[in-house]
Design a protein around this motif. Structure first.
Motif, short mmCIF file in Angstrom:
data_model
loop_
_atom_site.label_atom_id
_atom_site.label_comp_id
_atom_site.label_asym_id
_atom_site.label_seq_id
_atom_site.Cartn_x
_atom_site.Cartn_y
_atom_site.Cartn_z
N ASP A 99 0.85 -1.20 0.00
CA ASP A 99 0.00 0.00 0.00
C ASP A 99 0.88 1.25 0.00
O ASP A 99 1.27 1.75 1.05
CB ASP A 99 -0.91 -0.03 1.23
CG ASP A 99 -1.95 1.07 1.21
OD1 ASP A 99 -2.24 1.60 0.12
OD2 ASP A 99 -2.48 1.39 2.29
N VAL A 100 1.16 1.76 -1.18
CA VAL A 100 2.12 2.85 -1.36
C VAL A 100 1.38 4.18 -1.52
O VAL A 100 0.37 4.26 -2.23
CB VAL A 100 3.02 2.60 -2.58
CG1 VAL A 100 3.96 3.77 -2.83
CG2 VAL A 100 3.80 1.31 -2.39
N GLY A 101 1.92 5.22 -0.89
CA GLY A 101 1.42 6.58 -1.09
C GLY A 101 2.40 7.36 -1.96
O GLY A 101 3.60 7.35 -1.69
N ASN A 149 -9.93 0.94 0.87
CA ASN A 149 -8.70 1.71 1.05
C ASN A 149 -7.46 0.98 0.53
O ASN A 149 -6.37 1.54 0.52
CB ASN A 149 -8.50 2.08 2.53
CG ASN A 149 -8.32 0.86 3.41
OD1 ASN A 149 -9.07 -0.10 3.30
ND2 ASN A 149 -7.34 0.89 4.30
N LEU A 150 -7.62 -0.27 0.09
CA LEU A 150 -6.49 -1.01 -0.48
C LEU A 150 -6.67 -1.30 -1.97
O LEU A 150 -5.84 -1.99 -2.57
CB LEU A 150 -6.26 -2.33 0.28
CG LEU A 150 -5.81 -2.19 1.73
CD1 LEU A 150 -5.64 -3.58 2.37
CD2 LEU A 150 -4.51 -1.39 1.84
N GLN A 151 -7.74 -0.80 -2.57
CA GLN A 151 -7.99 -1.07 -3.97
C GLN A 151 -6.94 -0.44 -4.88
O GLN A 151 -6.75 -0.89 -6.01
CB GLN A 151 -9.38 -0.56 -4.36
CG GLN A 151 -10.53 -1.39 -3.81
CD GLN A 151 -10.64 -2.76 -4.45
OE1 GLN A 151 -10.23 -2.96 -5.59
NE2 GLN A 151 -11.21 -3.71 -3.73
N ASP A 152 -6.26 0.60 -4.41
CA ASP A 152 -5.23 1.23 -5.25
C ASP A 152 -3.82 0.75 -4.87
O ASP A 152 -2.83 1.38 -5.23
CB ASP A 152 -5.31 2.75 -5.16
CG ASP A 152 -5.16 3.27 -3.73
OD1 ASP A 152 -5.17 2.45 -2.80
OD2 ASP A 152 -5.04 4.50 -3.56
N LEU A 191 8.14 8.72 -1.73
CA LEU A 191 7.07 7.75 -1.63
C LEU A 191 6.89 7.39 -0.16
O LEU A 191 7.83 7.44 0.63
CB LEU A 191 7.39 6.49 -2.43
CG LEU A 191 7.59 6.64 -3.94
CD1 LEU A 191 7.88 5.29 -4.56
CD2 LEU A 191 6.37 7.27 -4.58
N ALA A 192 5.67 7.02 0.22
CA ALA A 192 5.37 6.59 1.58
C ALA A 192 4.79 5.19 1.53
O ALA A 192 4.24 4.76 0.51
CB ALA A 192 4.38 7.55 2.23
N LEU A 193 4.91 4.46 2.63
CA LEU A 193 4.30 3.14 2.72
C LEU A 193 3.25 3.18 3.81
O LEU A 193 3.54 3.44 4.97
CB LEU A 193 5.35 2.07 3.03
CG LEU A 193 4.82 0.63 3.01
CD1 LEU A 193 4.28 0.29 1.62
CD2 LEU A 193 5.90 -0.36 3.39
N ASP A 194 2.00 2.93 3.42
CA ASP A 194 0.87 3.05 4.33
C ASP A 194 0.37 1.71 4.84
O ASP A 194 -0.56 1.66 5.64
CB ASP A 194 -0.28 3.77 3.63
CG ASP A 194 0.10 5.18 3.19
OD1 ASP A 194 0.93 5.80 3.88
OD2 ASP A 194 -0.41 5.64 2.16
N GLY A 195 0.93 0.62 4.37
CA GLY A 195 0.51 -0.68 4.85
C GLY A 195 1.19 -1.80 4.08
O GLY A 195 1.57 -1.63 2.92
N ARG A 217 -5.45 4.96 4.75
CA ARG A 217 -4.37 5.49 3.93
C ARG A 217 -3.99 6.89 4.40
O ARG A 217 -4.82 7.73 4.67
CB ARG A 217 -4.77 5.55 2.46
CG ARG A 217 -4.98 4.18 1.86
CD ARG A 217 -5.29 4.30 0.38
NE ARG A 217 -4.16 4.85 -0.34
CZ ARG A 217 -3.15 4.11 -0.75
NH1 ARG A 217 -3.10 2.85 -0.49
NH2 ARG A 217 -2.17 4.67 -1.43
N ARG A 218 -2.71 7.13 4.48
CA ARG A 218 -2.20 8.45 4.87
C ARG A 218 -1.49 9.05 3.69
O ARG A 218 -0.71 8.38 3.03
CB ARG A 218 -1.25 8.32 6.06
CG ARG A 218 -1.97 7.93 7.36
CD ARG A 218 -0.96 7.71 8.47
NE ARG A 218 -1.60 7.53 9.76
CZ ARG A 218 -2.16 6.38 10.15
NH1 ARG A 218 -2.12 5.35 9.37
NH2 ARG A 218 -2.71 6.29 11.34
#
Length: 219
Positions: A99-101, A149-152, A191-195, A217-218
């Protein structure tokens, strides 16, 4: 209702294995000790556990194992299965939900998938969309059961050798590592990692989502 899912996603290794840490975005063949020495941050203090998902467990359905929140951009996590069932009709590997931001990095999910897949020959990990990840019979896709929230997210798939075998008790722990620090590319925020979550094929029921445990997601 429990839905069958494809076992997918990539960057996992058996914790007891030993292999050189690679300069890749994701990897599954390094041990926890090697990763710690190389400066990777462990998420959690022990392996997250994936449990049988009700009646679908006979086909290999298990719950998501992992956590959400603001995670290290260079890190790893372990996950394992309790009372694992390997149904060869549906099983097609292990999966991880990445789960990447993207923030203002200029990076897109498609670009990240392309970069990960350019390293598949080295890592053994293949990245794909939730609409592409499914069980061996293509009877249930991740997009059908992942929470909104994990579909993307990016779905990673790899084939551990040996594959997890049907057995009672806890399985061996598998390790998934990532390094997003080298992917900051196009002149913006990192990039951020949200999960990060693990699951086998054929899939899982989003039980964590029902329990309110999946991190939002953040950005």
């Amino acid at each position: 209702m429990i839905r069958m899912l494809g076992f997918s996603l990539a960057a996992v290794v058996v914790a007891s294995s030993s292999a050189a840490v690679t300069s890749s975005i994701v990897q599954v063949n390094a041990s926890t000790a090697e990763l710690l020495v190389a400066g990777y941050t462990q998420v959690g203090t022990s392996a997250f556990t994936s449990y049988q998902a009700g009646e679908c467990a006979v086909n290999g359905c298990f719950t998501l194992a992992g956590t959400g929140g603001t995670l290290a951009t260079k890190g790893f996590f372990e996950f394992q299965f309790e009372n694992f069932i390997n149904n060869p009709t549906y099983y097609n590997g292990l999966y991880s939900i990445f789960d990447v931001g993207y923030g203002t990095s200029g990076m897109t999910r498609d670009t990240l998938i392309g970069l990960i897949n350019a390293q598949t020959a080295t890592t053994g990990v293949t990245a794909m969309l939730p609409t592409q990840a499914s069980d061996a019979l293509y009877s249930s896709y991740f997009s059908e059961w992942l929470p909104a929230n994990l579909q993307d997210s990016v779905v990673l798939r790899w084939q551990p050798n040996p594959a997890p075998q049907t057995a009672s008790g806890l399985s061996a722990a598998f390790v998934v590592a990532w390094d997003l620090t080298a992917v900051n590319g196009f002149g913006g925020s990192q990039l951020a990692l949200d999960g990060m979550y693990g699951v086998p094929g054929p899939g899982a029921l989003g039980l964590l989502a029902l329990g309110g445990l999946l991190g939002r997601r953040r950005r």
